[in-house]
Design a protein around this motif. Structure first.
Motif, PDB file in Angstrom:
ATOM      1  N   LYS A  15       0.825  -1.208   0.000  1.00 26.50           N
ATOM      2  CA  LYS A  15       0.000   0.000   0.000  1.00 26.50           C
ATOM      3  C   LYS A  15       0.865   1.266   0.000  1.00 26.50           C
ATOM      4  CE  LYS A  15      -3.907  -2.306   0.428  1.00 26.50           C
ATOM      5  NZ  LYS A  15      -3.387  -3.668   0.613  1.00 26.50           N
ATOM      6  N   GLN A  16       0.251   2.334  -0.469  1.00 25.32           N
ATOM      7  CA  GLN A  16       0.952   3.592  -0.714  1.00 25.32           C
ATOM      8  C   GLN A  16       1.758   4.063   0.503  1.00 25.32           C
ATOM      9  OE1 GLN A  16      -1.588   7.053  -1.153  1.00 25.32           O
ATOM     10  NE2 GLN A  16      -0.304   7.854  -2.804  1.00 25.32           N
ATOM     11  N   ALA A  17       1.126   4.141   1.675  1.00 24.14           N
ATOM     12  CA  ALA A  17       1.819   4.657   2.863  1.00 24.14           C
ATOM     13  C   ALA A  17       2.954   3.730   3.292  1.00 24.14           C
ATOM     14  CB  ALA A  17       0.831   4.834   4.009  1.00 24.14           C
ATOM     15  N   VAL A  18       2.704   2.432   3.237  1.00 24.15           N
ATOM     16  CA  VAL A  18       3.720   1.461   3.632  1.00 24.15           C
ATOM     17  C   VAL A  18       4.865   1.443   2.617  1.00 24.15           C
ATOM     18  CG1 VAL A  18       4.136  -0.976   4.142  1.00 24.15           C
ATOM     19  CG2 VAL A  18       1.966   0.091   4.785  1.00 24.15           C
ATOM     20  N   ARG A  19       4.508   1.556   1.336  1.00 21.08           N
ATOM     21  CA  ARG A  19       5.509   1.590   0.271  1.00 21.08           C
ATOM     22  C   ARG A  19       6.445   2.781   0.434  1.00 21.08           C
ATOM     23  NH1 ARG A  19       2.702   3.361  -4.350  1.00 21.08           N
ATOM     24  NH2 ARG A  19       1.286   1.673  -3.784  1.00 21.08           N
ATOM     25  N   ALA A  20       5.864   3.932   0.727  1.00 18.83           N
ATOM     26  CA  ALA A  20       6.686   5.139   0.906  1.00 18.83           C
ATOM     27  C   ALA A  20       7.642   4.985   2.083  1.00 18.83           C
ATOM     28  CB  ALA A  20       5.785   6.354   1.111  1.00 18.83           C
ATOM     29  N   THR A  21       7.156   4.373   3.181  1.00 17.33           N
ATOM     30  CA  THR A  21       8.021   4.158   4.341  1.00 17.33           C
ATOM     31  C   THR A  21       9.142   3.190   4.012  1.00 17.33           C
ATOM     32  OG1 THR A  21       6.126   4.527   5.811  1.00 17.33           O
ATOM     33  CG2 THR A  21       8.054   3.444   6.755  1.00 17.33           C
ATOM     34  N   GLY A  22       8.808   2.089   3.334  1.00 14.82           N
ATOM     35  CA  GLY A  22       9.819   1.103   2.977  1.00 14.82           C
ATOM     36  C   GLY A  22      10.886   1.671   2.066  1.00 14.82           C
ATOM     37  N   LEU A  23      10.478   2.458   1.062  1.00 11.81           N
ATOM     38  CA  LEU A  23      11.457   3.066   0.157  1.00 11.81           C
ATOM     39  C   LEU A  23      12.314   4.086   0.897  1.00 11.81           C
ATOM     40  CD1 LEU A  23       9.227   3.480  -3.007  1.00 11.81           C
ATOM     41  CD2 LEU A  23      11.331   2.130  -2.866  1.00 11.81           C
ATOM     42  N   GLY A  24      11.712   4.800   1.835  1.00 15.76           N
ATOM     43  CA  GLY A  24      12.498   5.735   2.629  1.00 15.76           C
ATOM     44  C   GLY A  24      13.566   5.027   3.441  1.00 15.76           C
ATOM     45  N   LEU A  25      13.214   3.878   4.022  1.00 19.10           N
ATOM     46  CA  LEU A  25      14.180   3.120   4.818  1.00 19.10           C
ATOM     47  C   LEU A  25      15.236   2.448   3.933  1.00 19.10           C
ATOM     48  CD1 LEU A  25      11.729   1.550   7.414  1.00 19.10           C
ATOM     49  CD2 LEU A  25      13.473   3.288   7.865  1.00 19.10           C
TER      50      LEU A  25
ATOM     51  N   ALA B 244      14.768 -13.331  13.854  1.00 18.64           N
ATOM     52  CA  ALA B 244      15.734 -14.348  14.281  1.00 18.64           C
ATOM     53  C   ALA B 244      16.925 -14.416  13.330  1.00 18.64           C
ATOM     54  CB  ALA B 244      15.035 -15.705  14.367  1.00 18.64           C
ATOM     55  N   SER B 245      16.656 -14.271  12.037  1.00 20.14           N
ATOM     56  CA  SER B 245      17.743 -14.326  11.052  1.00 20.14           C
ATOM     57  C   SER B 245      18.721 -13.174  11.245  1.00 20.14           C
ATOM     58  CB  SER B 245      17.154 -14.297   9.636  1.00 20.14           C
ATOM     59  OG  SER B 245      18.176 -14.300   8.667  1.00 20.14           O
ATOM     60  N   LEU B 246      18.203 -11.974  11.485  1.00 22.34           N
ATOM     61  CA  LEU B 246      19.073 -10.817  11.676  1.00 22.34           C
ATOM     62  C   LEU B 246      19.841 -10.913  12.997  1.00 22.34           C
ATOM     63  CD1 LEU B 246      16.646  -8.040  10.396  1.00 22.34           C
ATOM     64  CD2 LEU B 246      18.631  -8.975   9.202  1.00 22.34           C
ATOM     65  N   GLU B 247      19.185 -11.423  14.042  1.00 21.51           N
ATOM     66  CA  GLU B 247      19.868 -11.589  15.334  1.00 21.51           C
ATOM     67  C   GLU B 247      20.985 -12.626  15.233  1.00 21.51           C
ATOM     68  OE1 GLU B 247      16.351 -10.489  18.554  1.00 21.51           O
ATOM     69  OE2 GLU B 247      16.526 -12.558  17.795  1.00 21.51           O
ATOM     70  N   LYS B 248      20.741 -13.701  14.497  1.00 19.46           N
ATOM     71  CA  LYS B 248      21.748 -14.746  14.317  1.00 19.46           C
ATOM     72  C   LYS B 248      23.012 -14.178  13.669  1.00 19.46           C
ATOM     73  CE  LYS B 248      21.265 -17.573  10.896  1.00 19.46           C
ATOM     74  NZ  LYS B 248      20.728 -18.628   9.997  1.00 19.46           N
ATOM     75  N   ARG B 249      22.825 -13.226  12.743  1.00 28.66           N
ATOM     76  CA  ARG B 249      23.978 -12.641  12.056  1.00 28.66           C
ATOM     77  C   ARG B 249      24.624 -11.498  12.836  1.00 28.66           C
ATOM     78  NH1 ARG B 249      20.657 -14.790   8.446  1.00 28.66           N
ATOM     79  NH2 ARG B 249      21.636 -15.826   6.647  1.00 28.66           N
ATOM     80  N   GLY B 250      23.965 -11.041  13.863  1.00 29.45           N
ATOM     81  CA  GLY B 250      24.509  -9.931  14.634  1.00 29.45           C
ATOM     82  C   GLY B 250      24.420  -8.600  13.930  1.00 29.45           C
ATOM     83  N   TRP B 251      23.481  -8.512  12.980  1.00 31.74           N
ATOM     84  CA  TRP B 251      23.310  -7.254  12.269  1.00 31.74           C
ATOM     85  C   TRP B 251      22.485  -6.286  13.117  1.00 31.74           C
ATOM     86  CZ3 TRP B 251      21.931  -8.027   6.394  1.00 31.74           C
ATOM     87  CH2 TRP B 251      22.932  -8.800   5.776  1.00 31.74           C
ATOM     88  N   PRO B 252      22.880  -5.037  13.169  1.00 32.17           N
ATOM     89  CA  PRO B 252      22.013  -4.047  13.823  1.00 32.17           C
ATOM     90  C   PRO B 252      20.755  -3.844  12.984  1.00 32.17           C
ATOM     91  CG  PRO B 252      23.885  -2.976  12.764  1.00 32.17           C
ATOM     92  CD  PRO B 252      24.136  -4.449  12.666  1.00 32.17           C
ATOM     93  N   PHE B 253      19.596  -3.824  13.634  1.00 35.81           N
ATOM     94  CA  PHE B 253      18.356  -3.672  12.877  1.00 35.81           C
ATOM     95  C   PHE B 253      17.341  -2.908  13.720  1.00 35.81           C
ATOM     96  CE2 PHE B 253      17.637  -7.504  15.331  1.00 35.81           C
ATOM     97  CZ  PHE B 253      16.294  -7.436  15.703  1.00 35.81           C
ATOM     98  N   GLY B 254      16.336  -2.445  13.054  1.00 34.96           N
ATOM     99  CA  GLY B 254      15.238  -1.763  13.722  1.00 34.96           C
ATOM    100  C   GLY B 254      13.923  -2.262  13.165  1.00 34.96           C
ATOM    101  N   ALA B 255      12.851  -1.944  13.841  1.00 36.78           N
ATOM    102  CA  ALA B 255      11.533  -2.372  13.386  1.00 36.78           C
ATOM    103  C   ALA B 255      10.512  -1.289  13.707  1.00 36.78           C
ATOM    104  CB  ALA B 255      11.132  -3.687  14.057  1.00 36.78           C
ATOM    105  N   THR B 256       9.522  -1.211  12.859  1.00 35.29           N
ATOM    106  CA  THR B 256       8.418  -0.286  13.107  1.00 35.29           C
ATOM    107  C   THR B 256       7.132  -0.944  12.623  1.00 35.29           C
ATOM    108  OG1 THR B 256       7.663   1.996  12.827  1.00 35.29           O
ATOM    109  CG2 THR B 256       8.540   0.907  10.879  1.00 35.29           C
ATOM    110  N   GLN B 257       6.022  -0.457  13.103  1.00 29.38           N
ATOM    111  CA  GLN B 257       4.729  -0.951  12.651  1.00 29.38           C
ATOM    112  C   GLN B 257       3.961   0.207  12.028  1.00 29.38           C
ATOM    113  OE1 GLN B 257       1.368  -1.728  15.355  1.00 29.38           O
ATOM    114  NE2 GLN B 257       1.444  -3.868  14.665  1.00 29.38           N
TER     115      GLN B 257
END
Length: 416
Positions: free
Chosen positions: A242-252, A374-387
Protein backbone atom coordinates in the motif's frame (compact mmCIF):
# COMPACT_ATOMS: atom_id res chain seq x y z
CA UNK A 1 53.71 21.54 -30.67
CA UNK A 2 54.33 18.22 -28.99
CA UNK A 3 56.17 18.64 -25.74
CA UNK A 4 58.37 15.88 -24.36
CA UNK A 5 55.89 14.94 -21.64
CA UNK A 6 52.61 15.62 -23.43
CA UNK A 7 50.27 13.01 -24.87
CA UNK A 8 48.00 14.68 -27.40
CA UNK A 9 44.54 13.18 -27.83
CA UNK A 10 43.17 14.42 -31.14
CA UNK A 11 39.50 14.29 -32.07
CA UNK A 12 38.83 13.80 -35.78
CA UNK A 13 35.60 15.05 -37.32
CA UNK A 14 33.20 12.09 -37.65
CA UNK A 15 32.71 10.94 -41.21
CA UNK A 16 35.04 13.26 -43.09
CA UNK A 17 37.81 12.81 -40.47
CA UNK A 18 38.92 16.40 -41.04
CA UNK A 19 41.57 18.05 -38.84
CA UNK A 20 42.82 21.59 -38.41
CA UNK A 21 46.37 22.79 -39.20
CA UNK A 22 47.46 22.58 -35.56
CA UNK A 23 46.44 18.93 -35.26
CA UNK A 24 48.12 18.00 -38.55
CA UNK A 25 51.30 19.67 -37.31
CA UNK A 26 51.18 17.53 -34.17
CA UNK A 27 50.75 14.37 -36.22
CA UNK A 28 53.66 15.26 -38.51
CA UNK A 29 56.00 15.37 -35.52
CA UNK A 30 54.55 12.41 -33.63
CA UNK A 31 56.83 9.42 -33.15
CA UNK A 32 53.97 7.17 -32.00
CA UNK A 33 50.36 7.37 -33.16
CA UNK A 34 47.59 5.31 -31.57
CA UNK A 35 44.08 5.00 -32.94
CA UNK A 36 41.41 2.74 -34.35
CA UNK A 37 42.17 1.07 -37.66
CA UNK A 38 39.86 3.40 -39.58
CA UNK A 39 41.48 6.52 -38.13
CA UNK A 40 45.02 5.23 -38.67
CA UNK A 41 44.12 4.43 -42.28
CA UNK A 42 42.74 7.95 -42.76
CA UNK A 43 46.04 9.41 -41.50
CA UNK A 44 48.01 7.25 -43.89
CA UNK A 45 45.85 8.40 -46.83
CA UNK A 46 46.22 12.06 -45.83
CA UNK A 47 50.02 11.84 -45.67
CA UNK A 48 51.81 13.52 -48.61
CA UNK A 49 55.48 14.08 -49.49
CA UNK A 50 55.01 17.75 -48.66
CA UNK A 51 53.30 16.99 -45.34
CA UNK A 52 54.27 13.46 -44.32
CA UNK A 53 52.83 11.59 -41.38
CA UNK A 54 55.34 8.81 -40.73
CA UNK A 55 55.41 7.73 -37.10
CA UNK A 56 58.02 5.24 -35.91
CA UNK A 57 55.25 3.11 -34.52
CA UNK A 58 51.47 2.74 -34.68
CA UNK A 59 49.36 1.30 -31.87
CA UNK A 60 45.93 0.06 -32.99
CA UNK A 61 43.18 0.70 -30.44
CA UNK A 62 41.48 -2.68 -30.43
CA UNK A 63 40.70 -5.32 -27.86
CA UNK A 64 40.94 -4.62 -24.12
CA UNK A 65 41.61 -0.91 -23.59
CA UNK A 66 43.71 -1.59 -20.48
CA UNK A 67 46.25 -3.32 -22.69
CA UNK A 68 46.21 -0.38 -25.14
CA UNK A 69 46.97 1.99 -22.24
CA UNK A 70 49.88 -0.22 -21.14
CA UNK A 71 51.32 -0.16 -24.66
CA UNK A 72 51.04 3.63 -24.78
CA UNK A 73 52.76 3.88 -21.39
CA UNK A 74 55.73 1.95 -22.75
CA UNK A 75 56.08 4.62 -25.44
CA UNK A 76 55.23 7.61 -23.26
CA UNK A 77 58.85 8.93 -23.29
CA UNK A 78 58.37 9.68 -27.01
CA UNK A 79 56.11 12.15 -28.82
CA UNK A 80 52.73 10.42 -28.68
CA UNK A 81 49.46 11.29 -30.39
CA UNK A 82 46.20 9.40 -29.93
CA UNK A 83 43.42 9.61 -32.50
CA UNK A 84 39.74 9.55 -31.53
CA UNK A 85 36.34 10.28 -33.04
CA UNK A 86 34.84 13.70 -32.28
CA UNK A 87 35.41 14.85 -28.71
CA UNK A 88 37.73 12.33 -26.98
CA UNK A 89 36.14 13.15 -23.61
CA UNK A 90 32.57 12.53 -24.81
CA UNK A 91 32.13 8.75 -24.38
CA UNK A 92 35.64 8.40 -25.74
CA UNK A 93 39.10 7.10 -24.87
CA UNK A 94 40.21 10.47 -23.52
CA UNK A 95 38.88 9.95 -19.99
CA UNK A 96 40.78 6.70 -19.64
CA UNK A 97 44.02 8.36 -20.77
CA UNK A 98 43.55 11.27 -18.34
CA UNK A 99 43.00 8.77 -15.52
CA UNK A 100 46.07 6.76 -16.55
CA UNK A 101 48.53 9.62 -17.12
CA UNK A 102 47.03 12.50 -15.12
CA UNK A 103 45.63 15.79 -16.43
CA UNK A 104 49.09 17.43 -16.57
CA UNK A 105 50.33 14.90 -19.14
CA UNK A 106 47.34 14.87 -21.49
CA UNK A 107 46.33 17.57 -23.98
CA UNK A 108 42.87 17.09 -25.50
CA UNK A 109 41.96 18.51 -28.92
CA UNK A 110 38.14 18.17 -29.27
CA UNK A 111 36.22 18.12 -32.52
CA UNK A 112 32.53 18.00 -33.42
CA UNK A 113 30.84 14.93 -31.93
CA UNK A 114 28.70 12.44 -33.82
CA UNK A 115 25.79 13.45 -31.61
CA UNK A 116 26.17 17.11 -32.60
CA UNK A 117 26.23 16.18 -36.28
CA UNK A 118 23.14 14.02 -35.83
CA UNK A 119 21.25 16.79 -34.02
CA UNK A 120 22.14 19.30 -36.72
CA UNK A 121 20.82 17.01 -39.45
CA UNK A 122 17.50 16.73 -37.60
CA UNK A 123 17.40 20.42 -36.60
CA UNK A 124 17.20 19.56 -32.91
CA UNK A 125 18.92 21.45 -30.08
CA UNK A 126 21.42 18.85 -28.93
CA UNK A 127 21.48 20.03 -25.33
CA UNK A 128 17.93 18.67 -25.01
CA UNK A 129 18.97 15.15 -26.06
CA UNK A 130 20.31 12.58 -23.61
CA UNK A 131 23.16 10.47 -24.95
CA UNK A 132 24.17 6.95 -24.01
CA UNK A 133 26.87 4.66 -25.35
CA UNK A 134 26.56 0.91 -25.83
CA UNK A 135 30.21 0.57 -26.92
CA UNK A 136 31.74 -2.49 -25.34
CA UNK A 137 28.79 -3.19 -23.04
CA UNK A 138 27.13 -6.55 -22.53
CA UNK A 139 23.69 -5.19 -21.60
CA UNK A 140 21.18 -2.46 -22.44
CA UNK A 141 20.89 -0.97 -18.96
CA UNK A 142 21.99 2.58 -19.97
CA UNK A 143 19.44 2.54 -22.77
CA UNK A 144 16.55 1.39 -20.57
CA UNK A 145 17.45 3.98 -17.94
CA UNK A 146 17.63 6.80 -20.49
CA UNK A 147 14.32 6.06 -22.24
CA UNK A 148 12.61 5.88 -18.84
CA UNK A 149 13.41 9.52 -18.10
CA UNK A 150 14.00 11.25 -21.47
CA UNK A 151 11.91 11.96 -24.55
CA UNK A 152 14.89 11.89 -26.95
CA UNK A 153 17.96 9.68 -26.59
CA UNK A 154 20.97 9.42 -28.87
CA UNK A 155 22.63 6.00 -28.82
CA UNK A 156 26.25 5.39 -29.77
CA UNK A 157 26.31 1.89 -31.26
CA UNK A 158 28.98 -0.71 -31.95
CA UNK A 159 29.24 -3.86 -34.07
CA UNK A 160 27.34 -5.88 -31.43
CA UNK A 161 24.71 -3.37 -30.33
CA UNK A 162 23.56 -1.74 -33.56
CA UNK A 163 20.13 -0.44 -34.62
CA UNK A 164 18.70 -3.94 -35.11
CA UNK A 165 19.71 -5.15 -31.65
CA UNK A 166 18.43 -1.91 -30.10
CA UNK A 167 15.06 -2.48 -31.79
CA UNK A 168 15.03 -6.07 -30.54
CA UNK A 169 15.83 -4.94 -26.99
CA UNK A 170 12.97 -2.42 -27.06
CA UNK A 171 10.45 -4.95 -28.31
CA UNK A 172 11.52 -7.63 -25.83
CA UNK A 173 11.15 -5.16 -22.95
CA UNK A 174 7.74 -4.07 -24.31
CA UNK A 175 8.90 -0.52 -25.09
CA UNK A 176 7.14 -0.21 -28.42
CA UNK A 177 6.19 3.48 -28.36
CA UNK A 178 9.44 4.74 -29.87
CA UNK A 179 10.78 5.54 -33.31
CA UNK A 180 14.39 5.01 -34.36
CA UNK A 181 16.06 7.56 -36.59
CA UNK A 182 19.14 5.78 -37.89
CA UNK A 183 21.84 8.06 -39.30
CA UNK A 184 24.48 6.21 -41.30
CA UNK A 185 27.85 7.42 -42.59
CA UNK A 186 27.27 11.01 -41.44
CA UNK A 187 29.31 13.68 -43.18
CA UNK A 188 30.33 11.36 -46.03
CA UNK A 189 29.00 11.04 -49.60
CA UNK A 190 27.17 7.86 -48.47
CA UNK A 191 25.22 9.63 -45.72
CA UNK A 192 21.72 8.21 -45.22
CA UNK A 193 19.00 8.99 -42.65
CA UNK A 194 16.01 6.70 -42.05
CA UNK A 195 13.13 6.95 -39.59
CA UNK A 196 11.89 3.49 -38.62
CA UNK A 197 9.65 1.70 -36.17
CA UNK A 198 11.30 -0.94 -33.96
CA UNK A 199 9.61 -3.63 -36.07
CA UNK A 200 11.07 -2.17 -39.26
CA UNK A 201 14.55 -1.78 -37.78
CA UNK A 202 14.71 -5.25 -36.23
CA UNK A 203 15.69 -7.10 -39.43
CA UNK A 204 17.06 -4.21 -41.54
CA UNK A 205 20.68 -3.85 -42.70
CA UNK A 206 22.77 -0.84 -41.65
CA UNK A 207 26.20 0.62 -42.25
CA UNK A 208 28.55 -0.12 -39.33
CA UNK A 209 29.09 3.66 -38.98
CA UNK A 210 25.77 4.76 -37.51
CA UNK A 211 24.16 6.58 -34.63
CA UNK A 212 20.55 6.14 -33.49
CA UNK A 213 18.10 8.72 -32.17
CA UNK A 214 15.22 7.25 -30.15
CA UNK A 215 12.13 9.42 -29.79
CA UNK A 216 9.13 8.68 -27.60
CA UNK A 217 5.92 8.71 -29.67
CA UNK A 218 3.68 9.56 -26.72
CA UNK A 219 4.17 10.32 -23.02
CA UNK A 220 3.96 7.65 -20.34
CA UNK A 221 0.39 6.56 -19.68
CA UNK A 222 0.92 7.48 -16.01
CA UNK A 223 3.80 9.74 -14.87
CA UNK A 224 6.13 7.94 -12.47
CA UNK A 225 6.74 9.46 -9.06
CA UNK A 226 7.01 8.38 -5.45
CA UNK A 227 3.75 7.60 -3.67
CA UNK A 228 1.68 6.54 -6.67
CA UNK A 229 -1.95 5.86 -5.62
CA UNK A 230 -2.66 2.14 -5.36
CA UNK A 231 -5.49 2.14 -7.90
CA UNK A 232 -3.12 3.18 -10.70
CA UNK A 233 -1.30 -0.14 -10.44
CA UNK A 234 -2.75 -3.30 -11.93
CA UNK A 235 -2.92 -5.80 -9.06
CA UNK A 236 -5.03 -8.72 -7.86
CA UNK A 237 -6.85 -9.54 -4.64
CA UNK A 238 -5.52 -6.41 -2.96
CA UNK A 239 -1.99 -7.89 -3.20
CA UNK A 240 -0.07 -4.64 -3.34
CA UNK A 241 2.28 -2.86 -0.98
CA UNK A 242 0.00 0.00 0.00
CA UNK A 243 0.95 3.59 -0.71
CA UNK A 244 1.82 4.66 2.86
CA UNK A 245 3.72 1.46 3.63
CA UNK A 246 5.51 1.59 0.27
CA UNK A 247 6.69 5.14 0.91
CA UNK A 248 8.02 4.16 4.34
CA UNK A 249 9.82 1.10 2.98
CA UNK A 250 11.46 3.07 0.16
CA UNK A 251 12.50 5.74 2.63
CA UNK A 252 14.18 3.12 4.82
CA UNK A 253 15.86 1.52 1.79
CA UNK A 254 17.58 4.81 0.92
CA UNK A 255 17.95 4.04 -2.79
CA UNK A 256 20.55 6.18 -4.60
CA UNK A 257 20.89 6.78 -8.38
CA UNK A 258 23.53 4.14 -9.11
CA UNK A 259 22.22 1.37 -6.87
CA UNK A 260 21.33 -2.18 -7.83
CA UNK A 261 17.98 -3.05 -6.22
CA UNK A 262 16.27 -6.41 -5.70
CA UNK A 263 12.52 -6.51 -5.03
CA UNK A 264 11.83 -10.08 -3.90
CA UNK A 265 8.26 -11.30 -3.93
CA UNK A 266 7.46 -8.28 -6.05
CA UNK A 267 3.70 -8.89 -6.44
CA UNK A 268 2.53 -6.20 -8.87
CA UNK A 269 5.94 -4.50 -8.86
CA UNK A 270 4.98 -1.23 -7.15
CA UNK A 271 8.13 -1.09 -4.97
CA UNK A 272 10.47 -1.98 -7.85
CA UNK A 273 8.83 0.56 -10.16
CA UNK A 274 9.12 3.43 -7.68
CA UNK A 275 12.64 2.32 -6.74
CA UNK A 276 13.58 2.71 -10.41
CA UNK A 277 12.60 6.38 -10.14
CA UNK A 278 15.35 6.71 -7.51
CA UNK A 279 17.93 4.30 -8.99
CA UNK A 280 17.69 5.96 -12.39
CA UNK A 281 21.30 5.12 -13.27
CA UNK A 282 21.31 1.71 -11.61
CA UNK A 283 19.62 -1.67 -11.96
CA UNK A 284 16.25 -2.81 -10.61
CA UNK A 285 15.04 -6.42 -10.58
CA UNK A 286 11.45 -7.39 -9.73
CA UNK A 287 11.46 -11.07 -8.76
CA UNK A 288 8.12 -12.88 -8.74
CA UNK A 289 7.34 -16.61 -9.01
CA UNK A 290 3.66 -16.28 -9.95
CA UNK A 291 3.19 -16.07 -13.74
CA UNK A 292 0.05 -13.91 -13.57
CA UNK A 293 1.64 -11.41 -11.20
CA UNK A 294 4.80 -11.27 -13.32
CA UNK A 295 2.55 -10.31 -16.23
CA UNK A 296 1.03 -7.56 -14.09
CA UNK A 297 4.49 -6.21 -13.32
CA UNK A 298 5.23 -5.99 -17.04
CA UNK A 299 1.96 -4.15 -17.62
CA UNK A 300 2.73 -1.72 -14.79
CA UNK A 301 6.22 -1.17 -16.20
CA UNK A 302 4.56 -0.23 -19.50
CA UNK A 303 2.04 2.11 -17.83
CA UNK A 304 4.74 4.07 -16.05
CA UNK A 305 7.44 3.70 -18.75
CA UNK A 306 9.65 2.26 -16.00
CA UNK A 307 11.78 0.42 -18.56
CA UNK A 308 14.71 0.10 -16.15
CA UNK A 309 12.80 -2.58 -14.21
CA UNK A 310 13.70 -6.11 -15.29
CA UNK A 311 11.14 -8.78 -14.41
CA UNK A 312 12.62 -12.06 -13.19
CA UNK A 313 10.04 -14.83 -13.00
CA UNK A 314 11.14 -17.78 -10.91
CA UNK A 315 11.48 -19.35 -7.49
CA UNK A 316 13.77 -17.47 -5.16
CA UNK A 317 16.47 -18.03 -4.09
CA UNK A 318 17.33 -20.29 -7.05
CA UNK A 319 16.52 -17.60 -9.65
CA UNK A 320 18.81 -15.06 -7.95
CA UNK A 321 22.03 -16.85 -8.80
CA UNK A 322 22.87 -14.87 -11.96
CA UNK A 323 21.71 -11.45 -10.76
CA UNK A 324 24.37 -8.82 -9.90
CA UNK A 325 25.01 -8.25 -6.21
CA UNK A 326 22.56 -5.71 -4.81
CA UNK A 327 23.07 -2.51 -2.83
CA UNK A 328 19.48 -2.65 -1.63
CA UNK A 329 17.08 -5.58 -1.08
CA UNK A 330 13.37 -5.29 -0.42
CA UNK A 331 11.51 -8.45 0.63
CA UNK A 332 7.76 -8.11 0.33
CA UNK A 333 6.83 -11.79 0.25
CA UNK A 334 8.14 -15.32 0.50
CA UNK A 335 8.70 -15.58 4.26
CA UNK A 336 5.28 -16.85 5.38
CA UNK A 337 4.41 -20.35 6.60
CA UNK A 338 3.36 -21.45 3.09
CA UNK A 339 6.83 -20.60 1.72
CA UNK A 340 8.97 -23.49 2.82
CA UNK A 341 12.14 -21.86 1.57
CA UNK A 342 11.87 -18.65 3.60
CA UNK A 343 15.03 -19.28 5.63
CA UNK A 344 16.98 -20.08 2.47
CA UNK A 345 15.71 -16.86 0.87
CA UNK A 346 16.90 -14.81 3.85
CA UNK A 347 20.26 -16.60 3.88
CA UNK A 348 20.82 -15.90 0.20
CA UNK A 349 19.68 -12.28 0.45
CA UNK A 350 21.98 -11.57 3.40
CA UNK A 351 24.92 -13.33 1.75
CA UNK A 352 24.58 -11.53 -1.59
CA UNK A 353 23.89 -8.04 -0.19
CA UNK A 354 26.94 -5.80 -0.51
CA UNK A 355 28.70 -4.60 2.63
CA UNK A 356 27.07 -1.41 3.78
CA UNK A 357 23.95 -2.40 1.85
CA UNK A 358 20.46 -2.17 3.29
CA UNK A 359 17.75 -4.79 3.69
CA UNK A 360 14.08 -3.91 4.26
CA UNK A 361 11.48 -6.59 5.00
CA UNK A 362 7.71 -6.07 5.11
CA UNK A 363 5.81 -8.59 7.23
CA UNK A 364 2.08 -8.94 7.72
CA UNK A 365 2.18 -12.30 9.51
CA UNK A 366 3.71 -12.67 12.97
CA UNK A 367 5.60 -15.79 11.91
CA UNK A 368 7.28 -13.87 9.08
CA UNK A 369 8.29 -11.14 11.51
CA UNK A 370 9.78 -13.64 13.97
CA UNK A 371 11.61 -15.50 11.21
CA UNK A 372 13.17 -12.30 9.87
CA UNK A 373 14.05 -11.05 13.36
CA UNK A 374 15.73 -14.35 14.28
CA UNK A 375 17.74 -14.33 11.05
CA UNK A 376 19.07 -10.82 11.68
CA UNK A 377 19.87 -11.59 15.33
CA UNK A 378 21.75 -14.75 14.32
CA UNK A 379 23.98 -12.64 12.06
CA UNK A 380 24.51 -9.93 14.63
CA UNK A 381 23.31 -7.25 12.27
CA UNK A 382 22.01 -4.05 13.82
CA UNK A 383 18.36 -3.67 12.88
CA UNK A 384 15.24 -1.76 13.72
CA UNK A 385 11.53 -2.37 13.39
CA UNK A 386 8.42 -0.29 13.11
CA UNK A 387 4.73 -0.95 12.65
CA UNK A 388 2.65 0.98 10.14
CA UNK A 389 -1.11 1.21 10.70
CA UNK A 390 -2.61 3.42 8.01
CA UNK A 391 -6.24 4.30 7.38
CA UNK A 392 -7.75 5.73 4.22
CA UNK A 393 -11.04 7.46 3.57
CA UNK A 394 -13.99 5.38 2.40
CA UNK A 395 -17.53 6.60 1.46
CA UNK A 396 -20.23 5.87 4.03
CA UNK A 397 -23.78 7.24 4.37
CA UNK A 398 -23.08 10.26 2.22
CA UNK A 399 -19.95 11.11 4.16
CA UNK A 400 -16.48 9.64 4.67
CA UNK A 401 -15.10 7.24 7.20
CA UNK A 402 -11.57 6.03 7.80
CA UNK A 403 -11.06 2.42 6.78
CA UNK A 404 -8.10 0.73 8.47
CA UNK A 405 -5.57 -1.21 6.44
CA UNK A 406 -3.82 -4.28 7.79
CA UNK A 407 -0.92 -3.37 10.09
CA UNK A 408 2.49 -4.05 8.58
CA UNK A 409 5.74 -4.70 10.43
CA UNK A 410 8.82 -3.23 8.74
CA UNK A 411 12.29 -4.46 9.61
CA UNK A 412 15.37 -2.74 8.29
CA UNK A 413 19.03 -3.62 8.67
CA UNK A 414 22.42 -2.58 7.29
CA UNK A 415 25.05 -5.18 6.47
CA UNK A 416 28.22 -4.55 8.53
Amino acid sequence: MLGHNAIHVIGMRPGSLELGPREWSILERAQVIAGGKRLLAACALASTPERPIRPERQIPIAGPLDEVVRRIKREAHKRVAVLADGDPLFFGFGRMLVDAFGPDRVVVHPNVTTMQLAASRLHLPWHEIETVSLHGRDDFTPLYAAISRSEKVTVYTDHVHGPSSIAEALLKRGAEGFTLTVMEDLDTPQERIRRLTPEQAWDAEFSPLNVVLLERCHPAETPLHLGVPDHLYMHEKNLITKQAVRATGLGLLGVAPGHTVWDLGAGCGSVAIEASHLADHGLVFAVEKNRRRAGMIRENVRRFSAWLVEVVRGEAPACLENLPEPDRIFIGGGLGPDSGDGDSLLDTACARLKRGGRLVIHCILLESLLRAKASLEKRGWPFGATQIMASTTDPLAGDLRFKAQNPVFILWAEKP
